[in-house]
Write a protein that holds these residues in place. Sequence first.
Motif, PDB file in Angstrom:
ATOM      1  N   LEU A 105      -6.512 -11.921 -10.147  1.00 51.97           N
ATOM      2  CA  LEU A 105      -6.772 -10.529 -10.532  1.00 51.97           C
ATOM      3  C   LEU A 105      -6.749 -10.314 -12.039  1.00 51.97           C
ATOM      4  CD1 LEU A 105      -4.644  -8.651  -7.826  1.00 51.97           C
ATOM      5  CD2 LEU A 105      -7.109  -9.130  -7.821  1.00 51.97           C
ATOM      6  N   SER A 106      -6.390 -11.326 -12.778  1.00 52.12           N
ATOM      7  CA  SER A 106      -6.264 -11.186 -14.225  1.00 52.12           C
ATOM      8  C   SER A 106      -7.595 -10.801 -14.868  1.00 52.12           C
ATOM      9  CB  SER A 106      -5.767 -12.497 -14.830  1.00 52.12           C
ATOM     10  OG  SER A 106      -5.572 -12.366 -16.224  1.00 52.12           O
ATOM     11  N   GLY A 107      -7.566  -9.770 -15.693  1.00 53.89           N
ATOM     12  CA  GLY A 107      -8.750  -9.322 -16.409  1.00 53.89           C
ATOM     13  C   GLY A 107      -9.641  -8.378 -15.641  1.00 53.89           C
ATOM     14  N   LYS A 108      -9.264  -8.048 -14.404  1.00 51.57           N
ATOM     15  CA  LYS A 108     -10.065  -7.119 -13.606  1.00 51.57           C
ATOM     16  C   LYS A 108      -9.516  -5.696 -13.736  1.00 51.57           C
ATOM     17  CE  LYS A 108     -11.265 -10.679 -10.207  1.00 51.57           C
ATOM     18  NZ  LYS A 108     -11.169 -11.093  -8.778  1.00 51.57           N
ATOM     19  N   PRO A 109     -10.378  -4.668 -13.667  1.00 49.22           N
ATOM     20  CA  PRO A 109      -9.918  -3.301 -13.853  1.00 49.22           C
ATOM     21  C   PRO A 109      -9.235  -2.749 -12.604  1.00 49.22           C
ATOM     22  CG  PRO A 109     -12.248  -3.284 -13.390  1.00 49.22           C
ATOM     23  CD  PRO A 109     -11.846  -4.738 -13.493  1.00 49.22           C
ATOM     24  N   ALA A 110      -8.287  -1.833 -12.825  1.00 46.28           N
ATOM     25  CA  ALA A 110      -7.570  -1.213 -11.714  1.00 46.28           C
ATOM     26  C   ALA A 110      -7.163   0.207 -12.086  1.00 46.28           C
ATOM     27  CB  ALA A 110      -6.331  -2.030 -11.350  1.00 46.28           C
ATOM     28  N   ALA A 111      -6.985   1.029 -11.063  1.00 45.84           N
ATOM     29  CA  ALA A 111      -6.485   2.397 -11.243  1.00 45.84           C
ATOM     30  C   ALA A 111      -5.730   2.782  -9.984  1.00 45.84           C
ATOM     31  CB  ALA A 111      -7.635   3.367 -11.524  1.00 45.84           C
ATOM     32  N   VAL A 112      -5.006   3.900 -10.053  1.00 44.34           N
ATOM     33  CA  VAL A 112      -4.127   4.296  -8.955  1.00 44.34           C
ATOM     34  C   VAL A 112      -4.353   5.756  -8.576  1.00 44.34           C
ATOM     35  CG1 VAL A 112      -2.348   2.573  -9.454  1.00 44.34           C
ATOM     36  CG2 VAL A 112      -2.297   4.759 -10.663  1.00 44.34           C
ATOM     37  N   PHE A 113      -3.955   6.096  -7.335  1.00 43.98           N
ATOM     38  CA  PHE A 113      -4.072   7.482  -6.880  1.00 43.98           C
ATOM     39  C   PHE A 113      -2.963   7.803  -5.887  1.00 43.98           C
ATOM     40  CE2 PHE A 113      -6.718   4.850  -4.165  1.00 43.98           C
ATOM     41  CZ  PHE A 113      -6.668   5.392  -2.881  1.00 43.98           C
ATOM     42  N   THR A 114      -2.612   9.092  -5.782  1.00 39.69           N
ATOM     43  CA  THR A 114      -1.494   9.492  -4.934  1.00 39.69           C
ATOM     44  C   THR A 114      -1.660  10.922  -4.437  1.00 39.69           C
ATOM     45  OG1 THR A 114       0.937   9.467  -4.775  1.00 39.69           O
ATOM     46  CG2 THR A 114      -0.002  10.444  -6.758  1.00 39.69           C
ATOM     47  N   ALA A 115      -0.770  11.322  -3.533  1.00 42.07           N
ATOM     48  CA  ALA A 115      -0.770  12.688  -2.989  1.00 42.07           C
ATOM     49  C   ALA A 115       0.661  13.112  -2.703  1.00 42.07           C
ATOM     50  CB  ALA A 115      -1.598  12.757  -1.704  1.00 42.07           C
ATOM     51  N   THR A 116       0.945  14.404  -2.911  1.00 45.25           N
ATOM     52  CA  THR A 116       2.268  14.951  -2.626  1.00 45.25           C
ATOM     53  C   THR A 116       2.137  16.295  -1.930  1.00 45.25           C
ATOM     54  OG1 THR A 116       2.373  16.075  -4.778  1.00 45.25           O
ATOM     55  CG2 THR A 116       3.346  13.891  -4.656  1.00 45.25           C
ATOM     56  N   GLY A 117       3.218  16.689  -1.264  1.00 49.29           N
ATOM     57  CA  GLY A 117       3.259  17.997  -0.627  1.00 49.29           C
ATOM     58  C   GLY A 117       3.784  19.071  -1.553  1.00 49.29           C
ATOM     59  N   SER A 118       4.575  18.692  -2.559  1.00 52.19           N
ATOM     60  CA  SER A 118       5.159  19.667  -3.479  1.00 52.19           C
ATOM     61  C   SER A 118       4.613  19.462  -4.887  1.00 52.19           C
ATOM     62  CB  SER A 118       6.685  19.565  -3.489  1.00 52.19           C
ATOM     63  OG  SER A 118       7.094  18.262  -3.847  1.00 52.19           O
ATOM     64  N   LEU A 119       4.590  20.531  -5.657  1.00 53.13           N
ATOM     65  CA  LEU A 119       3.970  20.515  -6.983  1.00 53.13           C
ATOM     66  C   LEU A 119       4.630  19.507  -7.915  1.00 53.13           C
ATOM     67  CD1 LEU A 119       1.930  21.667  -8.969  1.00 53.13           C
ATOM     68  CD2 LEU A 119       3.522  23.521  -9.460  1.00 53.13           C
ATOM     69  N   HIS A 120       5.956  19.440  -7.889  1.00 51.28           N
ATOM     70  CA  HIS A 120       6.679  18.494  -8.747  1.00 51.28           C
ATOM     71  C   HIS A 120       7.299  17.407  -7.881  1.00 51.28           C
ATOM     72  CE1 HIS A 120       6.031  21.123 -12.140  1.00 51.28           C
ATOM     73  NE2 HIS A 120       6.482  22.137 -11.425  1.00 51.28           N
ATOM     74  N   GLY A 121       6.489  16.854  -6.997  1.00 53.49           N
ATOM     75  CA  GLY A 121       6.987  15.903  -6.013  1.00 53.49           C
ATOM     76  C   GLY A 121       6.956  14.454  -6.435  1.00 53.49           C
ATOM     77  N   GLY A 122       6.780  14.177  -7.718  1.00 50.80           N
ATOM     78  CA  GLY A 122       6.836  12.796  -8.188  1.00 50.80           C
ATOM     79  C   GLY A 122       5.496  12.122  -8.366  1.00 50.80           C
ATOM     80  N   GLN A 123       4.427  12.904  -8.534  1.00 50.10           N
ATOM     81  CA  GLN A 123       3.106  12.295  -8.681  1.00 50.10           C
ATOM     82  C   GLN A 123       3.053  11.329  -9.861  1.00 50.10           C
ATOM     83  OE1 GLN A 123      -0.215  14.959  -8.744  1.00 50.10           O
ATOM     84  NE2 GLN A 123       0.100  15.639  -6.639  1.00 50.10           N
ATOM     85  N   GLU A 124       3.496  11.777 -11.021  1.00 51.35           N
ATOM     86  CA  GLU A 124       3.335  10.940 -12.211  1.00 51.35           C
ATOM     87  C   GLU A 124       4.203   9.690 -12.144  1.00 51.35           C
ATOM     88  OE1 GLU A 124       3.842  13.478 -15.597  1.00 51.35           O
ATOM     89  OE2 GLU A 124       1.892  14.442 -15.309  1.00 51.35           O
ATOM     90  N   SER A 125       5.446   9.819 -11.648  1.00 48.77           N
ATOM     91  CA  SER A 125       6.290   8.622 -11.542  1.00 48.77           C
ATOM     92  C   SER A 125       5.723   7.647 -10.522  1.00 48.77           C
ATOM     93  CB  SER A 125       7.732   9.004 -11.174  1.00 48.77           C
ATOM     94  OG  SER A 125       7.802   9.586  -9.891  1.00 48.77           O
TER      95      SER A 125
END
Length: 205
Positions: A105-125
């Motif tokens: 996987l070295s040198g290949k691009p990646a990104a992440v995504f998530t979902a929460t039920g509450s506004l400050h539910g830990g999305q960024e962490s």
Amino acid sequence: MAGEAYVLILYYSRTGTTAKMAAELARGVESSGLAARLRTVPTVSPDTDASLPPVPSEGAPYCTGDDLRHCAGLLLGSPTRFGNMAAPLRHFLDQTSDIWLEGSLSGKPAAVFTATGSLHGGQESTLLSMMLPLLHHGMVISGIPYSEAALTHTRSGGTPYGASHWSGGSDSGELSEDETALCRALGARIGHLARSLAGNPEETA
């Protein structure tokens, strides 16, 4: 790389919301000219005798090591669990030492995504911690730039660290217009980066 180049969209979804995000990310990837390969992971159980069928009864197939090993890029998604990715996805990643040793996987691009039920539910962490195993694999991490207008306009999900969804207490799982736009933008971005990093700069991010 044998066969058609693809971006792997690997996710865990309990209620179906993260799966809906994955579908929008796939549309973005395909707009870049690359194929999108949707894959999920099985649940984990404290019962060591529990077993699951080798193929899910519905939705995306379970991911294999080769799905991950041969991807041109990766989009990794999970609902938030106490500010971190869900255990099933973490369990899958913990089994990828052979891929790490190979440097596949070295040198290949990646990104992440998530979902929460509450506004400050830990999305960024959650998004930031999901990046850590990808950095150990040597992947090139991308977020969402503020040149994407929806990132400024959104009143629900969407962060510079990756695509996200906030349900606002609703069980519908429907993505907002801005959340959808940001999922598609991130999918396209990883698709373009995968083409460029693989030496096919016909389209760039």
